[in-house]
Design a protein around this motif. Structure first.
Motif, mmCIF file in Angstrom:
data_model
loop_
_atom_site.group_PDB
_atom_site.id
_atom_site.type_symbol
_atom_site.label_atom_id
_atom_site.label_comp_id
_atom_site.label_asym_id
_atom_site.label_seq_id
_atom_site.Cartn_x
_atom_site.Cartn_y
_atom_site.Cartn_z
ATOM 1 N N ARG A 91 -12.675 -115.710 -37.978
ATOM 2 C CA ARG A 91 -11.598 -116.962 -37.539
ATOM 3 C C ARG A 91 -10.207 -116.317 -38.018
ATOM 4 O O ARG A 91 -8.851 -116.863 -36.686
ATOM 5 C CB ARG A 91 -12.268 -117.602 -38.668
ATOM 6 C CG ARG A 91 -12.053 -119.202 -38.928
ATOM 7 C CD ARG A 91 -12.072 -119.688 -39.759
ATOM 8 N NE ARG A 91 -13.197 -119.746 -40.092
ATOM 9 C CZ ARG A 91 -14.736 -119.772 -40.863
ATOM 10 N NH1 ARG A 91 -14.062 -118.952 -41.564
ATOM 11 N NH2 ARG A 91 -16.016 -119.229 -40.673
ATOM 12 N N ALA A 92 -9.732 -115.454 -39.288
ATOM 13 C CA ALA A 92 -8.244 -115.646 -38.826
ATOM 14 C C ALA A 92 -7.420 -114.805 -38.064
ATOM 15 O O ALA A 92 -6.529 -115.058 -37.589
ATOM 16 C CB ALA A 92 -7.892 -114.166 -40.439
ATOM 17 N N LEU A 141 -21.088 -106.520 -33.054
ATOM 18 C CA LEU A 141 -20.675 -106.625 -34.403
ATOM 19 C C LEU A 141 -19.876 -105.340 -35.757
ATOM 20 O O LEU A 141 -19.536 -105.893 -35.822
ATOM 21 C CB LEU A 141 -22.077 -107.344 -35.215
ATOM 22 C CG LEU A 141 -22.612 -108.094 -34.893
ATOM 23 C CD1 LEU A 141 -23.614 -108.677 -35.344
ATOM 24 C CD2 LEU A 141 -21.605 -109.801 -34.977
ATOM 25 N N ALA A 142 -20.487 -104.536 -35.162
ATOM 26 C CA ALA A 142 -19.837 -103.408 -35.171
ATOM 27 C C ALA A 142 -19.125 -103.104 -34.589
ATOM 28 O O ALA A 142 -18.054 -101.408 -34.993
ATOM 29 C CB ALA A 142 -20.937 -102.528 -35.331
ATOM 30 N N GLU A 180 -11.415 -105.500 -31.869
ATOM 31 C CA GLU A 180 -10.666 -106.448 -31.036
ATOM 32 C C GLU A 180 -9.546 -107.371 -32.064
ATOM 33 O O GLU A 180 -8.453 -107.246 -32.662
ATOM 34 C CB GLU A 180 -11.040 -107.682 -30.298
ATOM 35 C CG GLU A 180 -11.731 -107.508 -29.298
ATOM 36 C CD GLU A 180 -10.986 -107.241 -28.211
ATOM 37 O OE1 GLU A 180 -10.212 -107.848 -27.736
ATOM 38 O OE2 GLU A 180 -11.276 -106.052 -27.288
ATOM 39 N N MET A 181 -10.216 -107.063 -33.901
ATOM 40 C CA MET A 181 -8.845 -107.361 -34.577
ATOM 41 C C MET A 181 -8.407 -106.513 -35.341
ATOM 42 O O MET A 181 -7.016 -107.068 -35.857
ATOM 43 C CB MET A 181 -10.240 -107.908 -35.865
ATOM 44 C CG MET A 181 -11.166 -108.914 -35.611
ATOM 45 S SD MET A 181 -11.803 -109.974 -37.294
ATOM 46 C CE MET A 181 -13.927 -108.232 -37.334
ATOM 47 N N HIS A 186 -14.260 -116.923 -30.850
ATOM 48 C CA HIS A 186 -14.986 -116.057 -31.055
ATOM 49 C C HIS A 186 -15.419 -115.748 -32.443
ATOM 50 O O HIS A 186 -17.149 -115.511 -33.218
ATOM 51 C CB HIS A 186 -13.824 -115.185 -31.288
ATOM 52 C CG HIS A 186 -13.267 -114.334 -30.636
ATOM 53 N ND1 HIS A 186 -11.917 -114.893 -29.247
ATOM 54 C CD2 HIS A 186 -13.034 -112.948 -29.623
ATOM 55 C CE1 HIS A 186 -12.447 -114.409 -28.513
ATOM 56 N NE2 HIS A 186 -12.819 -112.740 -28.537
ATOM 57 N N THR A 187 -15.565 -117.174 -33.753
ATOM 58 C CA THR A 187 -16.265 -117.263 -34.799
ATOM 59 C C THR A 187 -17.256 -118.263 -33.762
ATOM 60 O O THR A 187 -17.722 -117.425 -35.367
ATOM 61 C CB THR A 187 -15.493 -118.426 -35.493
ATOM 62 O OG1 THR A 187 -14.175 -117.568 -35.684
ATOM 63 C CG2 THR A 187 -15.788 -118.266 -37.034
ATOM 64 N N TRP A 188 -17.475 -118.735 -33.489
ATOM 65 C CA TRP A 188 -18.711 -118.891 -32.646
ATOM 66 C C TRP A 188 -19.912 -118.417 -32.788
ATOM 67 O O TRP A 188 -20.868 -118.366 -32.778
ATOM 68 C CB TRP A 188 -18.782 -120.327 -32.044
ATOM 69 C CG TRP A 188 -18.441 -121.918 -32.840
ATOM 70 C CD1 TRP A 188 -17.220 -122.495 -32.655
ATOM 71 C CD2 TRP A 188 -19.248 -122.364 -33.042
ATOM 72 N NE1 TRP A 188 -17.288 -123.323 -33.645
ATOM 73 C CE2 TRP A 188 -18.514 -123.693 -33.662
ATOM 74 C CE3 TRP A 188 -21.039 -122.602 -33.038
ATOM 75 C CZ2 TRP A 188 -19.614 -125.187 -34.423
ATOM 76 C CZ3 TRP A 188 -21.459 -124.110 -33.741
ATOM 77 C CH2 TRP A 188 -20.803 -124.263 -34.736
ATOM 78 N N ALA A 189 -18.801 -117.668 -31.317
ATOM 79 C CA ALA A 189 -19.514 -116.254 -31.345
ATOM 80 C C ALA A 189 -20.515 -115.112 -32.540
ATOM 81 O O ALA A 189 -21.645 -115.188 -31.920
ATOM 82 C CB ALA A 189 -19.119 -115.479 -29.687
#
Length: 465
Positions: free
Chosen positions: A105-106, A412-413, A419-420, A112-115
């Motif tokens: 989210r940050a 997820l991994a 991206e972050m 992206h948070t919803w995904a």
């Protein structure tokens, strides 16, 4: 007198401030690299270790261990990227992100948070299905071990798995209504003891059987198949099983949130990740390779349910009982985030609904009064019933684990941490670092897609076959 009182007040405030973290949390975080590594090892070593012998058997003596080393390396890179995203902005003093979703989210925003949340909840739901299948398999293994011990190995000992899945579902339905079940401190302790117990028993039995055989079974190419395409599907499923056993991205930041600072949390987490990955890789290699050496091409999908492991039957019973106890609590640990999300979502959506928000006191004989919410009763009943129904429809241990591993591995991994990291480090597009990490992400995407297609093919083949 006034001066002395003011000094006492000042000293009290100073002590209170020293007992707080930079974000006001009290008491201060006190975790170290070793406690962090212990948390990771406890969380990672679980039911996934039971499928590794089967995975090595499909890949062979060269590709099997090499694949484990590759996943260990990828997991460390992923952990190192994600550890740097614990704080937004400054990596030592910026605002903390105490969970994976907070970091997404940050750094990446609402979409992206919803995904990420959707993938996370699908993963948690899938673990509930996998745990239902695994528990039923373990119950059948106990009954078979006792039957063969009593009547001999030629006895027709067979048991229907669907019945035991329904029993497990009924037990989970009861546990789902226990208030604050996920906050019970003893739950993590029991889960850790159980997981290490059955994993070490599986390792020990593999070593003992290999020594008793007097030879190392297996081959360079793994289990032979009738056609090259069948071999490809089996390889993809084996890769999915190994992918399921390794990554711990979803819990990394929550574990990192227990670390003291200084030194910077990301540095401690990288060290802890190195320690834990080395330990788990050594343990996985021992379990997978000794299991393959003991059984060769006949390596079972679940190491503790192999035909050669019916003696000593009492040890098999104990190991499978450990699995059952571990997964009884583990199902709840993975389900509670979904329950809490549903409670919040409906409460915010329907703030005036009595069905959603009202609690009713129920008094049962010999039990303390329970506060019951009708929404929770309905939602949790439907949830447990649905995971049980899916498990009954697809009771295929290795294929289900491979599907979960493939679904979780890349997005997820790999994808979100990469991206972050780009945003956290301000990595410019088409720079050398950007190209390397994007290439790394694309390669992992292809591996994940390969495992996903193979696991789906395996599920369909098993269902139709």
């Amino acid at each position: 007198m006034a001066v002395r009182e003011s000094l006492e007040v000042a000293d009290g405030r100073r002590c209170e401030e020293e007992d707080r973290d930079d974000d006001g949390r009290r008491p201060r975080r006190a975790g170290t690299a070793w406690t962090c590594a212990a948390h990771i090892i406890t969380a990672v070593i679980g039911s996934g270790v039971l499928s590794l012998a089967w995975g090595v058997a499909q890949l062979g003596w060269v590709v099997g261990p090499a694949c484990m080393f590759c996943f260990a390396l990828v997991t460390y890179v992923s952990a190192a990227l994600l550890a740097g995203c614990y704080r937004t902005g400054d990596r030592e003093k910026g605002p903390r992100n105490p969970s994976y979703m907070d970091a997404v989210r940050a750094y990446l925003g609402k979409k992206h948070t919803w995904a990420c949340g959707s993938l996370q909840y699908v993963s948690l739901y899938g673990c509930g299905v996998a745990y239902t299948i695994t528990t039923a398999t373990s119950i059948r293994a106990i009954l078979k071990a006792n039957c063969y011990h009593k009547h001999g190995h030629d006895a027709p000992c067979s048991y229907e798995g669907s019945y035991y899945m329904l029993v497990f579902g009924a037990a989970q339905l009861f546990l789902s209504f226990i208030p604050d079940f996920h906050d019970m401190a003893w739950l993590s302790v029991v889960a850790a003891v159980m997981s290490f117990s059955y994993a070490f028993i599986g390792l020990g039995l593999g070593m003992a059987t290999t020594i008793a055989n007097g030879t190392i079974k297996g081959s360079i190419t793994g289990v032979p198949m009738r056609t090259p395409m069948q071999k490809i599907w089996r390889v993809s499923q084996a890769i999915g099983d190994i992918a399921f056993a390794y990554p711990y991205s979803l819990i990394l930041l929550e574990i990192q949130d227990t670390l003291k600072s200084p030194p910077a949390e990301n540095k401690t987490m990288k060290r802890a990740s190195m320690i834990s990955i080395l330990v788990t890789t050594f343990f996985y290699l021992c379990c997978g390779c000794f299991g393959y050496a003991a059984f060769g091409s006949d390596a079972p999908g679940n190491l503790l349910t192999g035909f050669g492991f019916y003696e000593p039957y009492w040890l098999i019973d104990f190991a499978n009982a450990c699995i059952i106890l571990h997964l009884l609590g583990g199902y709840q640990v993975y389900s509670q985030p979904i329950f809490q999300f549903a409670d919040r979502f409906f409460a915010e959506r329907f703030p005036d609904s009595g069905f959603v928000n009202d609690f009713h006191t129920v008094q049962l004989p010999c039990l303390p009064p329970w506060r019951v919410n009708l929404l929770r009763v309905c939602f949790r009943t439907v949830y447990v019933a649905s995971t049980t129904a899916v498990a009954v429809a697809f009771p295929y241990f290795n294929e289900v684990l491979a599907l979960l591993g493939a679904l979780n591995f890349w997005p997820l991994a790999i994808y979100f941490p990469v991206e972050m990291y780009f945003i956290q480090r301000n990595v410019t597009r088409w720079s050398a670092r950007w190209v390397v990490l994007q290439t790394f992400s694309v390669v992992c995407l292809l591996v994940s897609a390969f495992a996903l297609v193979g696991s789906i093919e395996g599920l369909i083949t098993q269902k139709l076959g």
